[in-house]
Design an enzyme around this catalytic site. Sequence first.
Site, short mmCIF file in Angstrom:
data_model
loop_
_atom_site.label_atom_id
_atom_site.label_comp_id
_atom_site.label_asym_id
_atom_site.label_seq_id
_atom_site.Cartn_x
_atom_site.Cartn_y
_atom_site.Cartn_z
N ASN A 42 -0.20 -1.89 7.14
CA ASN A 42 0.89 -2.47 6.35
C ASN A 42 1.59 -3.56 7.18
OD1 ASN A 42 1.87 -0.25 7.90
ND2 ASN A 42 3.66 -0.01 6.59
N ILE A 43 2.02 -4.59 6.46
CA ILE A 43 2.63 -5.76 7.10
C ILE A 43 3.91 -6.07 6.33
CG2 ILE A 43 2.30 -8.17 7.78
CD1 ILE A 43 -0.79 -7.65 7.39
N GLU A 44 5.04 -5.72 6.93
CA GLU A 44 6.32 -5.90 6.24
C GLU A 44 6.90 -7.29 6.54
OE1 GLU A 44 8.63 -2.38 7.14
OE2 GLU A 44 7.32 -1.16 5.90
N CYS A 53 0.73 -3.61 1.64
CA CYS A 53 0.26 -2.28 2.04
C CYS A 53 -1.03 -2.38 2.86
CB CYS A 53 -0.03 -1.43 0.82
SG CYS A 53 1.41 -0.90 -0.09
N GLU A 55 -3.78 -0.73 2.45
CA GLU A 55 -4.97 -0.72 1.59
C GLU A 55 -5.30 -2.11 1.08
OE1 GLU A 55 -2.30 1.17 1.52
OE2 GLU A 55 -2.63 3.09 0.54
N CYS A 91 -0.16 3.61 -3.15
CA CYS A 91 0.83 3.27 -4.17
C CYS A 91 0.13 2.78 -5.45
CB CYS A 91 1.81 2.22 -3.64
SG CYS A 91 1.16 0.54 -3.69
N CYS A 94 -1.72 -0.62 -5.21
CA CYS A 94 -3.01 -0.52 -4.50
C CYS A 94 -4.06 0.16 -5.38
CB CYS A 94 -2.84 0.21 -3.18
SG CYS A 94 -1.92 -0.76 -1.96
#
Length: 137
Positions: A42-44, A53, A55, A91, A94
Site C-alpha cells: 500500500n502507498i498512502e 492498496c 493488491e 477492500c 480491489c
Amino acid sequence: MKKQALLELAHQARTYAYAPYSHFQVGAALLAKSGNVYTGCNIENAAYTPGNCAERTAFFKAISEGEREFTAIAIVGGPEGKQPDGICPPCGVCRQVMMEFCDPELFEIVLEDSGKEMRTFLLKEILPYGFGPDNLI
Ligand code: THU
C-alpha cells in the site's frame, strides 16, 4: 508456485509499505498464469485519496507489463511494527479490479489467519454477483 511461497512474497512486499497515515501495512503477491509473480504494497498520500492498496499496486504493475491472466493473489496486512495477526481481506475496490481480470470461479485469494493458518477463497465467494466485463457483452 505454492500458495505458501506466495504468502512469503506478500510478507516481503509488506516491508515496503508506505503507510505513514494509517500505520497499517499491507503486502500482496499476484501470480500470473505465465508463472510470473508481481508484488505490491500500500502507498498512502498526504492528500489521502490518491492512496493505493497493495493488491491494486500488484495488479497495475502486472497489467502494465503485459500480463492479462491471473491465478491467485496472496495478501497480508496488519499494524506497523507487528506481525499480522488475522486475515486482511481485500477492500471492495480491489475486489472489483480482480473482477476485471480474473475468472471468479477460479481465481484464488490466499490469506493468512492467526497462527499463520492459510485460508483460501475464490473470487466468487468474496464478490458474489460481481459485475465484470461479461456483463457488457
Ligand atoms: N489496504 C490495503 O492495501 N489492502 C487491503 O486489503 C485493505 C487496506 C490499505 C489501504 C490503506 O493504506 C491502509 O491499508 C488502511 O486502510
